[in-house]
Design a protein around this motif. Sequence first.
Motif, PDB file in Angstrom:
ATOM      1  N   GLU A 166     -37.311  30.376 119.268  1.00  0.00           N
ATOM      2  CA  GLU A 166     -38.375  30.674 120.485  1.00  0.00           C
ATOM      3  C   GLU A 166     -37.510  31.010 121.777  1.00  0.00           C
ATOM      4  N   ARG A 167     -36.086  30.507 121.946  1.00  0.00           N
ATOM      5  CA  ARG A 167     -35.460  30.365 123.139  1.00  0.00           C
ATOM      6  C   ARG A 167     -34.753  31.851 123.536  1.00  0.00           C
ATOM      7  N   CYS A 168     -33.755  31.847 122.393  1.00  0.00           N
ATOM      8  CA  CYS A 168     -32.822  33.112 122.434  1.00  0.00           C
ATOM      9  C   CYS A 168     -33.072  34.207 121.385  1.00  0.00           C
ATOM     10  N   GLY A 169     -33.800  33.801 120.410  1.00  0.00           N
ATOM     11  CA  GLY A 169     -34.335  34.917 119.668  1.00  0.00           C
ATOM     12  C   GLY A 169     -33.354  35.057 118.081  1.00  0.00           C
ATOM     13  N   ALA A 170     -32.511  34.040 118.213  1.00  0.00           N
ATOM     14  CA  ALA A 170     -31.579  34.051 117.025  1.00  0.00           C
ATOM     15  C   ALA A 170     -32.178  33.927 115.478  1.00  0.00           C
ATOM     16  N   ILE A 171     -31.828  34.405 114.475  1.00  0.00           N
ATOM     17  CA  ILE A 171     -32.569  34.564 113.171  1.00  0.00           C
ATOM     18  C   ILE A 171     -32.058  33.316 112.380  1.00  0.00           C
ATOM     19  N   PHE A 172     -32.789  32.513 111.547  1.00  0.00           N
ATOM     20  CA  PHE A 172     -32.675  31.304 111.039  1.00  0.00           C
ATOM     21  C   PHE A 172     -33.465  31.432 109.825  1.00  0.00           C
ATOM     22  N   TRP A 173     -32.964  30.763 108.866  1.00  0.00           N
ATOM     23  CA  TRP A 173     -33.657  30.377 107.718  1.00  0.00           C
ATOM     24  C   TRP A 173     -34.419  28.982 108.254  1.00  0.00           C
ATOM     25  N   TYR A 174     -35.578  28.950 107.414  1.00  0.00           N
ATOM     26  CA  TYR A 174     -36.522  27.766 107.807  1.00  0.00           C
ATOM     27  C   TYR A 174     -35.722  26.415 107.689  1.00  0.00           C
ATOM     28  N   GLU A 175     -35.097  26.303 106.660  1.00  0.00           N
ATOM     29  CA  GLU A 175     -34.203  25.067 106.209  1.00  0.00           C
ATOM     30  C   GLU A 175     -33.180  24.926 107.235  1.00  0.00           C
ATOM     31  N   GLU A 176     -32.910  25.591 108.294  1.00  0.00           N
ATOM     32  CA  GLU A 176     -31.788  25.481 109.209  1.00  0.00           C
ATOM     33  C   GLU A 176     -32.410  24.732 110.534  1.00  0.00           C
ATOM     34  N   ARG A 177     -33.698  24.434 110.395  1.00  0.00           N
ATOM     35  CA  ARG A 177     -34.276  23.852 111.460  1.00  0.00           C
ATOM     36  C   ARG A 177     -33.730  22.593 111.955  1.00  0.00           C
ATOM     37  N   THR A 178     -33.750  21.942 113.195  1.00  0.00           N
ATOM     38  CA  THR A 178     -33.351  20.765 113.548  1.00  0.00           C
ATOM     39  C   THR A 178     -33.995  19.600 113.059  1.00  0.00           C
ATOM     40  N   SER A 179     -35.390  19.717 113.036  1.00  0.00           N
ATOM     41  CA  SER A 179     -36.098  18.986 112.391  1.00  0.00           C
ATOM     42  C   SER A 179     -36.418  18.722 111.068  1.00  0.00           C
ATOM     43  N   GLY A 180     -36.238  17.515 110.404  1.00  0.00           N
ATOM     44  CA  GLY A 180     -36.388  17.323 108.942  1.00  0.00           C
ATOM     45  C   GLY A 180     -37.770  17.722 108.428  1.00  0.00           C
TER      46      GLY A 180
ATOM     47  N   LEU B 177     -28.449  25.543 116.328  1.00  0.00           N
ATOM     48  CA  LEU B 177     -27.244  25.902 116.096  1.00  0.00           C
ATOM     49  C   LEU B 177     -26.701  27.176 116.925  1.00  0.00           C
ATOM     50  N   CYS B 178     -27.909  27.913 117.619  1.00  0.00           N
ATOM     51  CA  CYS B 178     -27.604  29.037 118.593  1.00  0.00           C
ATOM     52  C   CYS B 178     -27.268  28.703 120.025  1.00  0.00           C
ATOM     53  N   CYS B 179     -28.448  28.334 120.582  1.00  0.00           N
ATOM     54  CA  CYS B 179     -28.402  28.128 121.987  1.00  0.00           C
ATOM     55  C   CYS B 179     -28.174  26.394 122.388  1.00  0.00           C
ATOM     56  N   GLN B 180     -28.221  25.769 121.527  1.00  0.00           N
ATOM     57  CA  GLN B 180     -28.413  24.204 121.699  1.00  0.00           C
ATOM     58  C   GLN B 180     -29.923  24.162 122.469  1.00  0.00           C
ATOM     59  N   GLN B 181     -30.797  24.534 121.754  1.00  0.00           N
ATOM     60  CA  GLN B 181     -32.339  24.525 122.436  1.00  0.00           C
ATOM     61  C   GLN B 181     -32.228  24.830 123.801  1.00  0.00           C
TER      62      GLN B 181
END
Length: 274
Positions: free
Chosen positions: A14-28, A38-42
Motif C-alpha cells: 500500500e506504500r510503494c505499489g510493489a507486487i507480492f504473494w500473500y505469503e510474503e507478508r510481514t505479519s504471520g 521486502l520492498c520499501c521497509q514499510q
Amino acid sequence: MEIWNFGEPSCKCERCGAIFWYEERTSGRARRMPSFGLCCQQGKVDLPPFREPPAYLTKLLRKDNGKRSKNYMQNIRLYNSMFAFTTMGGKVDTEINNGGGPYVFRMNGQNYHRIGTLLPEGEDKPRWAQLYIYDTENEVKNRINASTSEDKRESIDPHIVEGLKNMLDRNNILAKTFRMARDRFEEGDYHNVRLKLINKRRTDVRRNDMPSATEVVALIVNDTAENRKGRDIIVQYRDTRPRRISEKHRKFMAMQYPLLFPYGEDGYRENIPY
C-alpha cells in the motif's frame, strides 16, 4: 511429495505499489490489508519511479511492432555493446571451454569497468566512448564493425543503429558530454584535452530534472596535472592505457548499459538517505 502452488502474486504494497504473494507478508497472522517489508521497509525507503523510456526505444520494445522490434530484442546485448562508453573487465577463465559442451563464460574475482582515451592511438580503430567522437560521419558502420564479428553482422539492422544513435544524442546526457568533446576537436587541434566526469554534484537528479552538461562534465585544456578529486573519471586525450573507473561513480552503470539508462541517469551513489 506435495506441491504447493501459490498462484500468481495478487497483493500490492500500500506504500510503494510493489507486487507480492500473500505469503510474503510481514505479519504471520491473516489480515485484511497485509503489510510487506521486502520492498520499501514499510515506507522507510522512498524511491521515485523510473522515467518512461524515449519513444523510439518504447517502439522497439513492443513485441507487436514487426520485424525491426524482433530483430532488436534478439540482438539487444549487441546493440547495447555498440553504444557502451566502457568495457567490462575482470579475470576471465579461458580454460573452462576445453570440451564439446556449450560455451561457458566464467569470471573470477571482481567485475569492473574500464574506459579508454578520447581518441584512438595511431592506426587503432575507435572503440567504446571513442565512437562518439572519432569519425562520426561513418559512425553507424564503425559501431557495427567494432562490436560484432563478421558472422554476426548480417543480423544487425543499420537502421536500428542509426535510430539508437539519434535517440541517445537527443536524450542521453553522457552522449551529449562526449559530443561536446568531439565539437572541441573539430574546432581546432586541442592536444592535452581531458574530459572529467564529475562524481559529486549539488543537485539530486532523482528528485529534480536531469542535470545539465556542466553539472556532469568539465573539459580541461592543456592541464597536465593529475586533477583527480575523489572518484571523478578523467578521460585522457591519448597515450594512456584503459583506466578502471570506480564502481561508486554515479554513472558507472549508465556508461556500461546505455540502453537500460537511456537518459544517462545516475545509478548508485554514496550517502543516499535511508
